[in-house]
Design a protein around this motif. Sequence first.
Motif, PDB file in Angstrom:
ATOM      1  N   ALA B 359      39.724  46.348  24.555  1.00  0.00           N
ATOM      2  CA  ALA B 359      40.625  45.970  23.454  1.00  0.00           C
ATOM      3  C   ALA B 359      41.174  47.219  22.769  1.00  0.00           C
ATOM      4  O   ALA B 359      42.371  47.296  22.459  1.00  0.00           O
ATOM      5  CB  ALA B 359      39.875  45.088  22.453  1.00  0.00           C
ATOM      6  N   ASN B 360      40.310  48.197  22.571  1.00  0.00           N
ATOM      7  CA  ASN B 360      40.772  49.455  21.957  1.00  0.00           C
ATOM      8  C   ASN B 360      41.794  50.146  22.851  1.00  0.00           C
ATOM      9  O   ASN B 360      42.813  50.653  22.362  1.00  0.00           O
ATOM     10  CB  ASN B 360      39.595  50.401  21.710  1.00  0.00           C
ATOM     11  CG  ASN B 360      38.729  49.916  20.567  1.00  0.00           C
ATOM     12  OD1 ASN B 360      39.212  49.187  19.690  1.00  0.00           O
ATOM     13  ND2 ASN B 360      37.465  50.301  20.578  1.00  0.00           N
ATOM     14  N   ALA B 361      41.525  50.171  24.161  1.00  0.00           N
ATOM     15  CA  ALA B 361      42.458  50.807  25.088  1.00  0.00           C
ATOM     16  C   ALA B 361      43.833  50.138  25.009  1.00  0.00           C
ATOM     17  O   ALA B 361      44.864  50.797  25.070  1.00  0.00           O
ATOM     18  CB  ALA B 361      41.913  50.745  26.512  1.00  0.00           C
ATOM     19  N   ALA B 362      43.821  48.821  24.870  1.00  0.00           N
ATOM     20  CA  ALA B 362      45.082  48.069  24.831  1.00  0.00           C
ATOM     21  C   ALA B 362      45.634  47.941  23.410  1.00  0.00           C
ATOM     22  O   ALA B 362      46.679  47.321  23.209  1.00  0.00           O
ATOM     23  CB  ALA B 362      44.868  46.679  25.439  1.00  0.00           C
ATOM     24  N   ARG B 363      44.950  48.517  22.439  1.00  0.00           N
ATOM     25  CA  ARG B 363      45.328  48.427  21.030  1.00  0.00           C
ATOM     26  C   ARG B 363      45.579  46.984  20.588  1.00  0.00           C
ATOM     27  O   ARG B 363      46.608  46.663  19.991  1.00  0.00           O
ATOM     28  CB  ARG B 363      46.550  49.305  20.749  1.00  0.00           C
ATOM     29  CG  ARG B 363      46.180  50.789  20.665  1.00  0.00           C
ATOM     30  CD  ARG B 363      47.412  51.645  20.724  1.00  0.00           C
ATOM     31  NE  ARG B 363      48.079  51.446  22.005  1.00  0.00           N
ATOM     32  CZ  ARG B 363      49.300  51.860  22.307  1.00  0.00           C
ATOM     33  NH1 ARG B 363      50.020  52.467  21.409  1.00  0.00           N
ATOM     34  NH2 ARG B 363      49.817  51.667  23.497  1.00  0.00           N
ATOM     35  N   LEU B 364      44.655  46.117  20.950  1.00  0.00           N
ATOM     36  CA  LEU B 364      44.711  44.707  20.545  1.00  0.00           C
ATOM     37  C   LEU B 364      43.367  44.335  19.923  1.00  0.00           C
ATOM     38  O   LEU B 364      42.348  44.905  20.298  1.00  0.00           O
ATOM     39  CB  LEU B 364      44.939  43.806  21.763  1.00  0.00           C
ATOM     40  CG  LEU B 364      46.305  43.890  22.438  1.00  0.00           C
ATOM     41  CD1 LEU B 364      46.269  43.174  23.781  1.00  0.00           C
ATOM     42  CD2 LEU B 364      47.384  43.301  21.541  1.00  0.00           C
ATOM     43  N   PRO B 365      43.366  43.391  18.967  1.00  0.00           N
ATOM     44  CA  PRO B 365      42.074  42.935  18.444  1.00  0.00           C
ATOM     45  C   PRO B 365      41.338  42.113  19.498  1.00  0.00           C
ATOM     46  O   PRO B 365      41.940  41.254  20.140  1.00  0.00           O
ATOM     47  CB  PRO B 365      42.464  42.062  17.250  1.00  0.00           C
ATOM     48  CG  PRO B 365      43.871  41.647  17.511  1.00  0.00           C
ATOM     49  CD  PRO B 365      44.509  42.718  18.347  1.00  0.00           C
TER      50      PRO B 365
END
Lengths: 401, 401
Positions: B359-365
């Motif tokens: 999720a962090n890699a994709a910048r999504l919650p």
Amino acid sequence: MIVAGDQQLLKQINRMALVRQLCSQPGMSRAALAETVGLTKSTISLLVRELLDEGWLIEEEPGITGALGRRATPLQLDGSRLALLGADLGISGARVVATNLLGEVLAERELPYADPQDSTACLALTAGGLVQLADDAALAEHSVLGIGIGVHGVVDDASGMLHIAPHLGWRNVDVAAQLRDSFVGSALDGLPLFIQNEANVAALAELEFSGQSGTDPLIYLSIGYGVGAGIIVNGRLLTGLSGFAGEVGHTILQQNGPACSCGRRGCADALIGLQAMMDDAYGTHHTSTPEQLERLFMQAEAGDTAATQAVTAAGRNLGVLLNNLWAAFDPMAIVIGGGALRLGERFVAPGRQVLDDYANAARLPAPAIRTPHFGPNSIAIGGAAMARHYLMRPALTTLPA
Amino acid sequence: MIVAGDQQLLKQINRMALVRQLCSQPGMSRAALAETVGLTKSTISLLVRELLDEGWLIEEEPGITGALGRRATPLQLDGSRLALLGADLGISGARVVATNLLGEVLAERELPYADPQDSTACLALTAGGLVQLADDAALAEHSVLGIGIGVHGVVDDASGMLHIAPHLGWRNVDVAAQLRDSFVGSALDGLPLFIQNEANVAALAELEFSGQSGTDPLIYLSIGYGVGAGIIVNGRLLTGLSGFAGEVGHTILQQNGPACSCGRRGCADALIGLQAMMDDAYGTHHTSTPEQLERLFMQAEAGDTAATQAVTAAGRNLGVLLNNLWAAFDPMAIVIGGGALRLGERFVAPGRQVLDDYANAARLPAPAIRTPHFGPNSIAIGGAAMARHYLMRPALTTLPA
């Protein structure tokens, strides 16, 4: 028990239940409709009368049955009076179509973008093309019911806001508002307008217009530069919490695999899409351009080793994704569409082989895999299909899911 | 427009729409219900009267609002008069429960199998337990509305036939017919009976009884010896073409990974389930027994190296599966349940960490992950929930999907 206030909604629901029934079984009589949908003959007669008057339905000549008495009149959707508009907001240009209620194309136009990065100009061009289509001679006899737009990116279907279209370089574009502004004063002013991701729209084309409305669950797997899916479950599009459902390009097929544009590693997108094939064949330091893509298609066709290996590897990873979609959804069919289809069996056959190997190992019949019914027009026609889909499913606030 | 023949179905639909509304918002008044579901106040009054008489609803004391005039009477589901029965046909024994309409347990029993391989005896034991529950003093005041059964295997929900339950060694057992036969002459004779895979049933417990009915899509990921999921989309269970949807244990997370019992390699089942952990820690040449499983739990608790490594590796693969379910379904919540939960954070924390990294890699919650509301009773209570679910959603033949 049923009072005046409820009747309007129930009537609309029942009207559209008849239309949907005739979509899947054209030629039914009023009596057969009454039997199938469970309404009385007198209710059916009233609803059918309205739908005939408004241009949704038409009566055919009764066939010769040999039976005595009055012959039943077959009913079907009327292809001659109402129209739907659809647009494919593509990567290098837009494609707009007008169809009748049956999904038959009445008119179409291709509209190359002058500058794909200029979202305002691209949307104005598309809106102008749609208005011109509606004014077209072929449509002069038709009333337009609604408009549907397919966008190659992540879109909030409730607001019509495009969050990101990576291969166009668009971010936070209010597609719905810009189109509506362009329609002011035209024949399209104020008509129902629907906007969705391109894979979702193409899935709706298969659902509504392929003559196979009973195919459910149906997965439309769209493979272009990247990978996405439109998923139909119980006759409705699966959209999820935030409209992102179907982003199967970001399921991981190979842990610690190649880097994906999303930031993860080993996503289907980074293993199967055209961009992944170009990266594999030519290295990630090359910029991806339409020329580079053309080179991939030509070299794969010519049997070049690097291109062929890249396409085959992508095809084999496609097989893994097909297996995973099969296990999760138990679909009645998976439709494979998008620009990568131009690679033909060079790409699809290794995927089907991997899927068949898994199915044999599990001693289960592999799911049905097929290509789209509408070829390169899938998304534009899908726009028209989306308009029919939502118009035929009025909001059901008082009714169960 | 609406005639007598239609009214019966419409009335049933509207009655159950009111009940469902009160499930998610207890305490609404007749006026608030009329507003929310879009029926007139007189229609609501008639329907509420019937539901009060039949035991579905109860009136509360009106609260003190400070406003002038007659106070609105809050309505809610009545927990005191109607009951639902559920059973978990487990691996080493059955668990049966009776709940009220709110999912509150009225009575329960554990029924250890004498011989788990003997399906006829196990089903007779379960049927007997359900009949005894219905006769129980705690239920004397209640009328039983229906019965739901969760089975640890692949089941055809339409016929109630169990195809295979690998960890019980059962094949082609007609669970529905055997239970119905055992009910003849008892208080349960002829009552509605529903049968589903255990993960599906546990998902329905979350949907119906957790007080979070708006959680949609909802995925219940069941991790026991193997891995499966129950998936709720648009308020309904996703079953697929042949009832196999949700078999996410056979999505591939690692190509050419360890052999799976299904014949494929690298399935989630072979990387995440308790069987996979035992194979990893103790080798595949060991037979898997309840003692072996107990050894895994004890050694993981004690920090034994092999057991800890196996549990951590399974947890990290769980994170990949969570990512893939997130991308495909965009769920509002993923519930992790099943026997593997006994490993606690040793197992779940590595999974959550891998998911968070993606999720962090994709910048999504990251999506919401939680444990079941009903702990080890999830499947038995899920049976009761399934009965309520289907009873509250009458067949909608004339209505759109």
